[in-house]
Design an enzyme around this catalytic site. Structure first.
Site, PDB file in Angstrom:
ATOM      1  N   GLU A   1       0.801  -1.212   0.000  1.00 47.61           N
ATOM      2  CA  GLU A   1       0.000   0.000   0.000  1.00 47.61           C
ATOM      3  C   GLU A   1       0.842   1.273   0.000  1.00 47.61           C
ATOM      4  OE1 GLU A   1      -3.980  -1.724   2.229  1.00 47.61           O
ATOM      5  OE2 GLU A   1      -2.325  -1.003   3.451  1.00 47.61           O
TER       6      GLU A   1
ATOM      7  N   GLY B   1     -12.640  -3.851   2.208  1.00 47.14           N
ATOM      8  CA  GLY B   1     -13.727  -4.643   1.666  1.00 47.14           C
ATOM      9  C   GLY B   1     -14.967  -3.791   1.526  1.00 47.14           C
TER      10      GLY B   1
ATOM     11  N   ILE C   1     -13.078  -9.561   7.326  1.00 49.12           N
ATOM     12  CA  ILE C   1     -14.484  -9.877   7.076  1.00 49.12           C
ATOM     13  C   ILE C   1     -14.615 -10.682   5.795  1.00 49.12           C
ATOM     14  CG2 ILE C   1     -16.799  -8.940   6.791  1.00 49.12           C
ATOM     15  CD1 ILE C   1     -15.476  -8.360   9.513  1.00 49.12           C
TER      16      ILE C   1
ATOM     17  N   MET D   1      -9.246  -2.678   8.829  1.00 48.25           N
ATOM     18  CA  MET D   1      -8.715  -3.057  10.132  1.00 48.25           C
ATOM     19  C   MET D   1      -7.891  -1.970  10.829  1.00 48.25           C
ATOM     20  SD  MET D   1      -7.644  -7.005   9.136  1.00 48.25           S
ATOM     21  CE  MET D   1      -7.285  -7.508  10.827  1.00 48.25           C
TER      22      MET D   1
ATOM     23  N   ASP E   1     -11.919  -6.177  -2.581  1.00 44.23           N
ATOM     24  CA  ASP E   1     -12.833  -7.310  -2.532  1.00 44.23           C
ATOM     25  C   ASP E   1     -14.187  -6.791  -2.096  1.00 44.23           C
ATOM     26  OD1 ASP E   1     -13.120  -7.702   0.528  1.00 44.23           O
ATOM     27  OD2 ASP E   1     -10.958  -7.653   0.218  1.00 44.23           O
TER      28      ASP E   1
END
Length: 241
Positions: free
Chosen positions: A23, A88, A164, A184, A208
């Site tokens: 990242e 996500g 998740i 997170m 995702d």
């Protein structure tokens, strides 16, 4: 070049955080006049990006790492913080690659409801959620809409020390918190920055859809999502005043 810790930076700098190497590595490749500063087991990369002083770092995964890193960035002179990376998707209609810019952030795994607090609320804190800086949010949303070919939306981002990967949990996050995305680290960054009166924004490119297929989507789309987030951050730096 590695240098000993010196506090604060010679001039205010924009702090940029990613959770993982993927990242920040694209931003790190373009960092000019780089100096590496080591503090509390972390490495902070000081330098110039798009003509502006920055401090770039990887915080690691999870809220504790994110909070510790954010406070260190503030000690190092960061006068605003941009968190970039992947998440996500939770809000219906969002797709892989879309970008979510934080309006506010909540810890979805914090539960003090037995003490009379709402789910996600930190006990003894007046705020339920931690609001991103409006100017940074609007700039990030404008830039994301202009420099990418995907949908860019503003919305609540929820954070927890969990990956998740179930449709049931995704629905719960959307119904309970009106979440747009789940990750997170962001809420910990937000809380520390907010309490230190440092403007911040969290920008997440969706790698995702945070459902039953998340474990298959993540490795495939992570590089694409990280590249989009990098593009947005660099363009933001060009436009910041």
């Amino acid at each position: 070049m590695s240098t000993p810790l010196s506090l604060p930076l010679p001039s205010p700098a924009t702090g940029i955080i990613g959770a993982m190497d993927q990242e920040i590595e694209l931003l790190l490749q373009s960092l000019e006049a780089r100096e590496d500063v080591h503090l509390s087991g972390m490495t902070f990369y000081r330098g110039v990006l798009e003509g502006r002083p920055v401090v770039l770092t990887r915080c690691g995964i999870g809220k504790v790492n994110a909070a510790m890193t954010t406070l260190a960035l503030i000690w190092l002179g960061a006068d605003r913080i941009i968190f970039t990376g992947v998440a996500g998707g939770v809000r219906p209609g969002l797709r892989v690659g879309d970008i979510v810019v934080s309006t506010d952030l909540v810890q979805h795994d914090l539960d003090a409801s037995a003490l009379g607090y709402a789910l996600g609320q930190v006990p003894d804190e007046a705020e339920f959620s931690w609001e991103a800086d409006a100017a940074l949010r609007d700039l990030a949303l404008e830039v994301a809409s202009q420099v990418t070919d995907v949908q860019a939306v503003a919305g609540r981002i929820v954070s927890g020390d969990q990956f998740i990967a179930s449709p049931e949990k995704v629905r719960w996050l959307q119904q309970t918190f009106d979440a747009a995305a789940a990750e997170m680290e962001g809420a910990a960054v937000a809380q520390v920055a907010y309490k230190n009166r440092v403007p911040f924004v969290v920008i997440r490119s969706l790698s995702d859809t945070a459902d039953g297929g998340a474990h298959m989507d993540y490795p495939t789309f992570m590089p694409i999502a990280a590249a989009r987030a990098k593009t947005v951050v660099r363009e933001m730096l060009r436009r910041l005043r």
